[in-house]
Structures are given as C-alpha cells and as structure tokens.
Scaffold this motif. Structure first.
Motif, PDB file in Angstrom:
ATOM      1  N   PRO A 182      -1.465   5.611   1.172  1.00 51.38           N
ATOM      2  CA  PRO A 182      -0.311   4.877   1.124  1.00 51.38           C
ATOM      3  C   PRO A 182      -0.662   3.119   1.052  1.00 51.38           C
ATOM      4  O   PRO A 182      -1.699   2.960   1.851  1.00 51.38           O
ATOM      5  N   ALA A 183      -0.177   2.487   0.276  1.00 47.02           N
ATOM      6  CA  ALA A 183      -0.352   1.454   0.407  1.00 47.02           C
ATOM      7  C   ALA A 183      -0.013   0.426   1.758  1.00 47.02           C
ATOM      8  O   ALA A 183       1.310   1.096   2.246  1.00 47.02           O
ATOM      9  N   MET A 184      -0.585  -0.535   2.283  1.00 48.07           N
ATOM     10  CA  MET A 184      -0.193  -0.936   3.439  1.00 48.07           C
ATOM     11  C   MET A 184       0.775  -2.244   3.149  1.00 48.07           C
ATOM     12  O   MET A 184       1.429  -2.692   4.110  1.00 48.07           O
ATOM     13  N   GLY A 185       0.860  -2.486   2.090  1.00 45.41           N
ATOM     14  CA  GLY A 185       2.110  -3.341   1.389  1.00 45.41           C
ATOM     15  C   GLY A 185       2.033  -3.825   0.113  1.00 45.41           C
ATOM     16  O   GLY A 185       0.943  -3.328  -0.580  1.00 45.41           O
ATOM     17  N   GLY A 186       3.083  -4.364  -0.472  1.00 42.12           N
ATOM     18  CA  GLY A 186       2.909  -4.786  -1.910  1.00 42.12           C
ATOM     19  C   GLY A 186       3.379  -3.566  -2.739  1.00 42.12           C
ATOM     20  O   GLY A 186       3.917  -2.628  -2.064  1.00 42.12           O
ATOM     21  N   THR A 187       3.005  -3.627  -4.016  1.00 42.19           N
ATOM     22  CA  THR A 187       3.862  -2.416  -4.887  1.00 42.19           C
ATOM     23  C   THR A 187       2.518  -2.037  -5.910  1.00 42.19           C
ATOM     24  O   THR A 187       1.802  -2.920  -6.331  1.00 42.19           O
ATOM     25  N   ILE A 188       2.740  -0.977  -6.535  1.00 44.15           N
ATOM     26  CA  ILE A 188       1.993  -0.461  -7.274  1.00 44.15           C
ATOM     27  C   ILE A 188       2.899  -0.029  -8.612  1.00 44.15           C
ATOM     28  O   ILE A 188       3.672   0.768  -8.081  1.00 44.15           O
ATOM     29  N   ARG A 189       2.703  -0.414  -9.674  1.00 46.09           N
ATOM     30  CA  ARG A 189       3.543   0.341 -10.751  1.00 46.09           C
ATOM     31  C   ARG A 189       2.709   0.801 -11.899  1.00 46.09           C
ATOM     32  O   ARG A 189       1.889   0.255 -12.308  1.00 46.09           O
ATOM     33  N   ILE A 190       3.118   2.109 -12.116  1.00 44.87           N
ATOM     34  CA  ILE A 190       2.241   2.569 -13.270  1.00 44.87           C
ATOM     35  C   ILE A 190       3.164   3.243 -14.322  1.00 44.87           C
ATOM     36  O   ILE A 190       4.281   3.779 -14.216  1.00 44.87           O
ATOM     37  N   GLY A 191       2.871   2.516 -15.484  1.00 41.97           N
ATOM     38  CA  GLY A 191       3.958   2.723 -16.547  1.00 41.97           C
ATOM     39  C   GLY A 191       5.273   1.928 -16.489  1.00 41.97           C
ATOM     40  O   GLY A 191       6.211   2.730 -16.844  1.00 41.97           O
ATOM     41  N   GLY A 192       5.243   1.176 -15.637  1.00 43.89           N
ATOM     42  CA  GLY A 192       6.679   0.376 -15.561  1.00 43.89           C
ATOM     43  C   GLY A 192       7.441   1.038 -14.218  1.00 43.89           C
ATOM     44  O   GLY A 192       8.376   0.667 -13.900  1.00 43.89           O
ATOM     45  N   LYS A 193       6.873   2.170 -13.536  1.00 49.09           N
ATOM     46  CA  LYS A 193       7.682   2.615 -12.709  1.00 49.09           C
ATOM     47  C   LYS A 193       6.916   2.715 -11.184  1.00 49.09           C
ATOM     48  O   LYS A 193       5.569   2.935 -11.070  1.00 49.09           O
ATOM     49  N   ASP A 194       7.706   2.366 -10.106  1.00 47.81           N
ATOM     50  CA  ASP A 194       6.809   2.453  -8.860  1.00 47.81           C
ATOM     51  C   ASP A 194       6.476   3.727  -8.496  1.00 47.81           C
ATOM     52  O   ASP A 194       6.932   4.771  -8.784  1.00 47.81           O
ATOM     53  N   ILE A 195       5.038   3.728  -8.024  1.00 47.22           N
ATOM     54  CA  ILE A 195       4.279   4.958  -7.632  1.00 47.22           C
ATOM     55  C   ILE A 195       5.062   5.686  -6.434  1.00 47.22           C
ATOM     56  O   ILE A 195       5.135   7.023  -6.710  1.00 47.22           O
ATOM     57  N   GLY A 196       5.910   5.170  -5.685  1.00 45.77           N
ATOM     58  CA  GLY A 196       6.688   5.769  -4.724  1.00 45.77           C
ATOM     59  C   GLY A 196       7.989   6.645  -5.310  1.00 45.77           C
ATOM     60  O   GLY A 196       8.438   7.515  -4.841  1.00 45.77           O
ATOM     61  N   ASP A 197       8.142   6.370  -6.599  1.00 49.82           N
ATOM     62  CA  ASP A 197       9.179   7.248  -7.230  1.00 49.82           C
ATOM     63  C   ASP A 197       8.812   8.178  -8.076  1.00 49.82           C
ATOM     64  O   ASP A 197       9.779   9.004  -8.798  1.00 49.82           O
ATOM     65  N   TYR A 198       7.753   8.461  -8.016  1.00 52.57           N
ATOM     66  CA  TYR A 198       6.955   9.728  -8.623  1.00 52.57           C
ATOM     67  C   TYR A 198       7.004  10.820  -7.896  1.00 52.57           C
ATOM     68  O   TYR A 198       6.748  10.763  -6.550  1.00 52.57           O
ATOM     69  N   SER A 199       7.379  11.930  -8.196  1.00 48.39           N
ATOM     70  CA  SER A 199       7.279  13.212  -7.364  1.00 48.39           C
ATOM     71  C   SER A 199       5.831  13.729  -7.500  1.00 48.39           C
ATOM     72  O   SER A 199       5.214  13.179  -8.457  1.00 48.39           O
ATOM     73  N   PRO A 200       5.332  14.713  -6.465  1.00 47.26           N
ATOM     74  CA  PRO A 200       4.210  14.988  -6.683  1.00 47.26           C
ATOM     75  C   PRO A 200       3.553  15.516  -7.886  1.00 47.26           C
ATOM     76  O   PRO A 200       2.458  15.303  -8.433  1.00 47.26           O
ATOM     77  N   LYS A 201       4.320  16.378  -8.573  1.00 52.19           N
ATOM     78  CA  LYS A 201       4.011  17.005  -9.851  1.00 52.19           C
ATOM     79  C   LYS A 201       3.977  15.660 -10.937  1.00 52.19           C
ATOM     80  O   LYS A 201       3.096  15.810 -11.681  1.00 52.19           O
ATOM     81  N   GLU A 202       4.981  15.192 -10.983  1.00 54.30           N
ATOM     82  CA  GLU A 202       4.992  13.803 -11.848  1.00 54.30           C
ATOM     83  C   GLU A 202       3.609  13.158 -11.664  1.00 54.30           C
ATOM     84  O   GLU A 202       3.297  12.445 -12.799  1.00 54.30           O
ATOM     85  N   LEU A 203       3.226  12.770 -10.547  1.00 57.75           N
ATOM     86  CA  LEU A 203       2.079  11.775 -10.550  1.00 57.75           C
ATOM     87  C   LEU A 203       0.706  12.611 -10.775  1.00 57.75           C
ATOM     88  O   LEU A 203       0.046  11.993 -11.318  1.00 57.75           O
ATOM     89  N   ALA A 204       0.937  13.989 -10.566  1.00 48.74           N
ATOM     90  CA  ALA A 204      -0.500  14.862 -10.985  1.00 48.74           C
ATOM     91  C   ALA A 204      -0.478  14.539 -12.524  1.00 48.74           C
ATOM     92  O   ALA A 204      -1.590  14.906 -13.129  1.00 48.74           O
ATOM     93  N   ARG A 205       0.687  14.654 -13.141  1.00 52.75           N
ATOM     94  CA  ARG A 205       0.672  14.363 -14.719  1.00 52.75           C
ATOM     95  C   ARG A 205       0.477  12.981 -14.978  1.00 52.75           C
ATOM     96  O   ARG A 205       0.255  13.014 -16.316  1.00 52.75           O
TER      97      ARG A 205
END
Length: 338
Positions: free
Chosen positions: A59-82
C-alpha cells in the motif's frame, strides 16, 4: 486505457504492527506507454519498494497512483491482475513445470473457478512464447533452463497476462552480458510494438543508457531526475547523479567509464584508427596519459606492423598493445621513467 501510470505526492515504504517506515516520498511523475523506462538508483533508495507499490503489492504510504486514469485503489483484485503484470528477481518455485505450463499461469486472471485453460488461453500463451523467442522450449522443464532462458519465460508469462502495464524488478540480474543485451532489446521491442508501459529497475547503467527511452534516476528520499539519457546528459543531471571518484562521463558517447589517475604523459603518434585508440585506452587504464607526439617523457609510434616504444634512450618494438604497455612499464620499473 492503461497505457500510462501517473503518481502524485506518492510516499512509499513499509508498515508493521509497531511502526511505519517511509523510504521515499513526494514522487510525482508519469510513466508512458510505448517506451522502455528504466529506474536507476543506489541500493536502499527504494526501487523495489516503488515497483511493488505500483503493482499494488504494497500500500502507498501517501499520495496517489493512477493507472489508465483510474486510481489504483478503485481496481478490484481481478481488474488489477488484468492491468498490471510484474516480473520479480526471485526465481519462480515452478521447477517441476514445463515452460508452456508456467507461461499459461499468466492466463490465470481470465480463467474460471476451476482454472481450466481454454484454447484461446493456450493460443495467447503460445504467441507470448513466440514473441520472446522460446517456443522451442515449450516442453522443457523450468528446472533445466539457463538463467537467460528462464528470464525470457517469465517475460512470456507476463505477456500472456495481456496487461497494459509490465513492471520488472532487475530483469537482467544474474544474466551473462549477451543475455542482458537480448533482454533489454526484447523489452524495448515489446514496449514499441505493443504500446505497453514497460517500467524496469536495473543496475546495468551502461545498457540502460543505450536502450532506455526514459530514465528515472532515484536518489534517497524520493529525489528524482527524469528524462531521456541524452537530455539528462546535456543538462548535467546524469553526470551529477553518478558523480564519484573513479568514474568519468564521456560527453561524446553519453556513457560512463572507469578512470585511473594519470601520473605521467606519453607521446603517441601514428594514424588514427582502432589500433591507436586501443593503445590510448590501455595507457589510461595503467595511469599513463596519452599526449601529442613529442610531448611527455616517452613516445609510442603506432603503425600497421605494431608499436615502437622509445623510452629512456632505448627503443623496443611490440606487435600487441599489451606488449607496448609492458615495454613502458618495464622502463619505469628499471628507473628510466618514461
């Protein structure tokens, strides 16, 4: 879609029951798809931690990570694996598997409850093996592979995952030089041909300078210098980042070299070419500075036949660079300082 990663104010580190340790913070940058991006930094700077955080393993200690314009926390485990595939330095515990079986593991995010592979899954795995040039190894046990072959198999597994982001933690570690070059060229080709984000950490500075489209130079605390190798060289950040006794930056090639302090100068004469340049290289390695003909307290005449060394009033003829340098060093040890 997922062909870029954007970070803002990102802090990375580890959390335990007793404390939280931040390794780096304030990381804000974009990793683009279609490029080979290399992450370089000293041990302890947080390279592996950054990769594992971008992959969602930490987990990030702070700040944000966006992949393809979507926050990494908004991905389900299966979505992130894809979306994100990762190749780590640890050797996979799949020694009893065949290469084909291991590469098929990359299809796991797409299989059903029972994990059965469809014909389409096997086709994708076969295409991934063909892309990295290991289709002939499909039936081989992973335990029989060389380090270079195993690394290609791991990259094929990541390709079979069909994720738009590929993260690699020191993929050239433990490889011989030829395998390192093959791996770097392969990753660059994958980035260009597929448009994927290909982001890798490495200690192979010379190869990164020659193959990467973008470099991330990571200092302690998250200090970053980002740019193409050429732009980082022009503005001086590349040389400043690696400033250290014993390392010289060659502005003509954009590469670093090992330096040896020169105690004496020797005049070098003869036609320009490989023979002369290799002699000068060997002289510098031995602490002897090549100088203009007539300068210095000794002289080496280069010709197609060999090298004529004049030192201490004597002349010796050598047919090899090693022989010429040896003649100079012999004159030094005899007290006739060249």
């Amino acid at each position: 879609m997922g062909n870029r990663i954007e970070t803002s104010g990102l802090a990375i580190g580890y959390k335990s029951r007793k404390e939280a340790k931040t390794v780096a913070e304030g990381i804000g940058a974009t990793i683009k798809g279609g490029e080979l991006t290399c992450l370089i930094g000293a041990n302890g700077a947080g390279k592996s931690t950054l990769l594992r955080t971008l992959a969602g393993f930490l987990p990030a200690m702070g700040g944000t990570i966006r992949i393809g314009g979507k926050d990494i926390g908004d991905y389900s485990p299966k979505e992130l694996a894809r979306t994100v595939s990762i190749v780590l330095t640890e050797k996979p515990d799949v020694a009893s598997m065949t290469v084909g079986e291991m590469v098929c593991l990359g299809r796991s995010p797409y299989t059903g409850f029972w994990g059965n592979y469809s014909g389409d899954d096997r086709r994708v795995a076969a295409e991934a093996m063909a892309t990295v040039g290991i289709r002939r190894l499909e039936g081989r046990k992973v335990s029989t592979l060389s380090d270079g072959e195993r690394q290609k198999a791991m990259i094929a597994k990541a390709l079979a995952q069909q994720a738009p982001v590929m993260l690699l933690d020191e993929p050239t570690a433990f490889l011989d030089y030829q395998s390192k070059v093959e791996t770097m060229r392969l990753l660059r080709r994958i980035a260009r041909q597929t448009g994927k984000v290909v982001f890798m950490s490495t200690h192979d500075l010379d190869l990164a300078l020659q193959t990467a489209d973008t470099l991330w130079l990571m200092g302690r605390g998250g200090r970053l210098a980002i740019g193409s190798p050429e732009d980082l060289a022009i503005d001086g950040r590349l040389e400043a980042f690696f400033a250290h006794d014993g390392m010289d930056f060659d502005t003509a090639t954009g590469l670093f070299s090992v330096s040896t302090p020169a105690g004496i100068a020797v005049g070098v004469d003869g036609p320009e070419g490989l023979r002369r340049s290799m002699l000068c290289k060997a002289l510098r390695r031995n602490g002897i500075a090549p100088a203009d003909p007539g300068d210095g307290v000794a002289r080496v005449e280069v010709s197609d036949e060999g090298f004529a060394v004049t030192a201490g009033g004597r002349t010796a003829v050598a047919t090899t660079v090693a022989g010429a340098v040896s003649a100079l060093l012999d004159a030094m040890s005899a007290g006739d300082r060249p």
